[in-house]
Design a protein around this motif. Structure first.
Motif, PDB file in Angstrom:
ATOM      1  N   THR A  77       0.831  -1.215   0.000  1.00 50.42           N
ATOM      2  CA  THR A  77       0.000   0.000   0.000  1.00 50.42           C
ATOM      3  C   THR A  77       0.871   1.272   0.000  1.00 50.42           C
ATOM      4  O   THR A  77       0.387   2.351   0.338  1.00 50.42           O
ATOM      5  N   GLU A  78       2.132   1.135  -0.344  1.00 48.41           N
ATOM      6  CA  GLU A  78       3.090   2.247  -0.495  1.00 48.41           C
ATOM      7  C   GLU A  78       3.418   2.945   0.832  1.00 48.41           C
ATOM      8  O   GLU A  78       4.021   4.017   0.827  1.00 48.41           O
ATOM      9  N   GLN A  79       3.010   2.356   1.974  1.00 51.01           N
ATOM     10  CA  GLN A  79       3.337   3.003   3.259  1.00 51.01           C
ATOM     11  C   GLN A  79       4.840   2.959   3.539  1.00 51.01           C
ATOM     12  O   GLN A  79       5.387   3.865   4.166  1.00 51.01           O
ATOM     13  N   ASP A 125       7.135   3.085   1.154  1.00 52.80           N
ATOM     14  CA  ASP A 125       7.684   4.155   0.305  1.00 52.80           C
ATOM     15  C   ASP A 125       7.438   5.519   0.954  1.00 52.80           C
ATOM     16  O   ASP A 125       8.287   6.414   0.889  1.00 52.80           O
ATOM     17  N   ALA A 126       6.240   5.659   1.570  1.00 57.13           N
ATOM     18  CA  ALA A 126       5.929   6.941   2.223  1.00 57.13           C
ATOM     19  C   ALA A 126       6.937   7.225   3.338  1.00 57.13           C
ATOM     20  O   ALA A 126       7.380   8.367   3.503  1.00 57.13           O
ATOM     21  N   LEU A 127       7.301   6.187   4.089  1.00 60.64           N
ATOM     22  CA  LEU A 127       8.321   6.369   5.136  1.00 60.64           C
ATOM     23  C   LEU A 127       9.612   6.902   4.516  1.00 60.64           C
ATOM     24  O   LEU A 127      10.217   7.845   5.017  1.00 60.64           O
TER      25      LEU A 127
END
Lengths: 244, 266
Positions: free
Chosen positions: B127-129, B131-133
């Motif tokens: 869910t790209e979390q 990548d968000a980090l």
């Protein structure tokens, strides 16, 4: 200034980026247009160093980000804020905790009350006051994107990246997000890069529009000049979008 | 010509295994490299210690009691043939401290906590979390993996110690109340044969198991791709790879402990 110089990237046999050259000026909104699957998101992930190119360079304010070590790149990313296509909110945290996350990690402010005040200010900026205690799965797609934007601007970055900010939204919410992109521009004076295939939205927010086609930038110009482009792919894209 | 597809098949498998092993070694290097970097994230470490350790107490208590009880029951019936029932306590004690407690504890923690780590990190990956980090200048290995790996490494010995104790209690109940073994010989032989080296060897093994199973599970979570199916696959692979690693590693660690730590001649 972000300079993308002769960027190539392949995934297996698929050559996605085939020599992208693009200059993104400071303090302006640059929209990178292109059909779905043309490599726009891959290009954006290169700009923030999430993907390493096969060849070519990304130079941000004179720094070639591919020459940075992992730890240097990690620090360098503090200049960026990014809004993901699906917002990528941390689902184990509330809206307030999501927005507070970069502040807790990187700001020198440790007072919880002052952090809460900044969170409230950011949520006010994206027109979501008093949403701190909501959970990401309790809010709509448009609201999630606004929370994602509030989180992205929390540290007042120099560069804001928007990955398909209006995809999947209704026309009213699309207009709201477009207005937010413009108001962020005016309020924070950041350099914005927007990846989109929404032509109408691109013309509303852009200072410069670039068209990515078959792994290359085939046109890059201000909106009015872009509209008059003689490039067949650009004209075809504009015709389909009813903007020619 | 007929051999070509066979060699190609095995060649590809070998390349895949070597590639995965190489990625895992890079991952381990990242864990060590980020461990000493500030901030130390002690709050996350304690949170994970609570998740891995405190919340596993009931399941470890239940499984250890019945493991000790059934082992006492089986060994009691065999020892009755030789009129050596009083050896039940010592046999169960030595088996628990040296082998059963570290291995069973690691297997239970794999099932309860490490599967959850793989699923949680895998879900964040797809869910790209994760990548968000990274885009927020927070290294995902530093934030997600380091606290989990060290929390598991630290908590496994405590859980193993608990397994040892409750397992012995289970053996005591069966030995004294069902097999009618006298308390005195049961306890004195348990004290005589089980010594600090056995306990220390078991705790050392459990700590190494903790590091390995948490690292494998986080690695599998990081590799997750392609939505819910990818998360499910990563979780399954994490549990299978951890369980296999525990049993394989157990043999080599036991060889090493018997050679260098255990007191010979008992």
């Amino acid at each position: 200034m972000i300079e993308i110089i002769n960027l190539h990237k392949s995934f297996g046999s698929q050559h996605v980026l085939r020599g992208v050259n693009l200059n993104i000026p400071d303090g302006k909104v640059t929209v990178i247009l292109g059909p779905s699957g043309c490599g726009k998101t891959v290009l954006m992930r290169h700009i923030i160093g999430l993907v390493k190119p096969d060849s070519g360079r990304i130079v941000v304010d004179g720094v070639d980000i591919n020459r940075l070590s992992k730890h240097e790149l990690n620090d360098f990313r503090k200049r960026f804020g990014m809004l993901f296509q699906h917002a990528a909110l941390f689902d184990s945290m509330t809206v307030g905790e999501n927005v507070a996350f970069p502040l807790i990690e990187h700001s020198h402010e440790k007072d919880p009350k002052k952090i809460a005040a900044t969170v409230a200010e950011m949520l006010q900026l994206v027109e979501l006051p008093n949403a701190e205690h909501k959970h990401p799965d309790e809010i709509s797609g448009g609201m999630r994107k606004r929370v994602g934007l509030a989180r992205a601007i929390a540290l007042k970055p120099q560069i804001l990246l928007y990955d398909e900010p209006t995809t999947g939204l209704d026309p009213i919410m699309t207009l709201t997000i477009d207005n937010l992109i413009q108001s962020m521009q005016h309020a924070l004076g950041v350099t914005s890069v927007v990846i989109s295939h929404d032509i109408a939205s691109a013309f509303r927010v852009a200072d410069q529009i670039a068209m990515l086609h078959e792994g290359k930038i085939v046109e890059c110009a201000p909106p009015e000049a872009f509209r008059k482009s003689k490039h067949a792919v650009v004209q075809s894209f504009l015709n389909v979008g009813g903007m020619s | 010509m007929i051999l070509l597809p066979i060699t190609e098949f095995f060649g590809r498998r070998i390349l895949l295994i070597m590639g995965t092993l190489g990625s895992f070694l890079h991952f381990l290097r990242d864990i060590f490299s980020w461990t000493t970097r500030r901030p130390l994230r002690l709050r996350l470490l304690f949170k994970q210690m609570e998740f891995v350790g405190v919340k596993s107490i009931w399941i470890i208590g239940l499984t250890s009691f019945f493991t000790g009880a059934v082992f006492a029951l089986q060994s009691g019936y065999v020892f009755t043939l030789f009129n050596m029932e009083s050896m039940v306590g010592a046999t169960v004690g030595m088996s628990l401290t040296r082998e059963l407690a570290p291995v069973f504890t690691a297997l239970m923690v794999t099932a309860r906590a490490c599967s959850s780590m793989a699923a949680q990190i895998g879900s964040m990956r797809v869910t790209e979390q994760v990548d968000a980090l990274e885009t927020m200048a927070v290294n995902p290995v530093h934030y997600l993996v380091v606290p989990r790996v060290w929390a598991t490494t630290l908590m496994l010995p405590f859980l193993t110690m608990l397994f040892n104790f409750i397992g012995c209690v289970g053996a005591y109940f069966v030995g004294i109340f069902l097999l009618s073994i006298h308390k005195g010989p049961f306890m004195s032989l348990l004290y005589y044969y089980v010594d600090a080296d056995d306990i220390f060897g078991g705790l050392l093994k459990s700590s190494i198991f903790g590091f390995v199973i948490a690292a494998i599970s986080c690695f599998q979570g990081f590799k997750a791709r392609e939505g819910a199916a990818g998360v499910g696959k990563a979780t399954t692979q994490a549990v299978v790879a951890s369980a296999v690693s525990i049993l394989v590693l157990d043999y080599f660690l036991t060889t090493w402990i018997l050679e260098f730590i255990s007191t010979p001649g008992r």
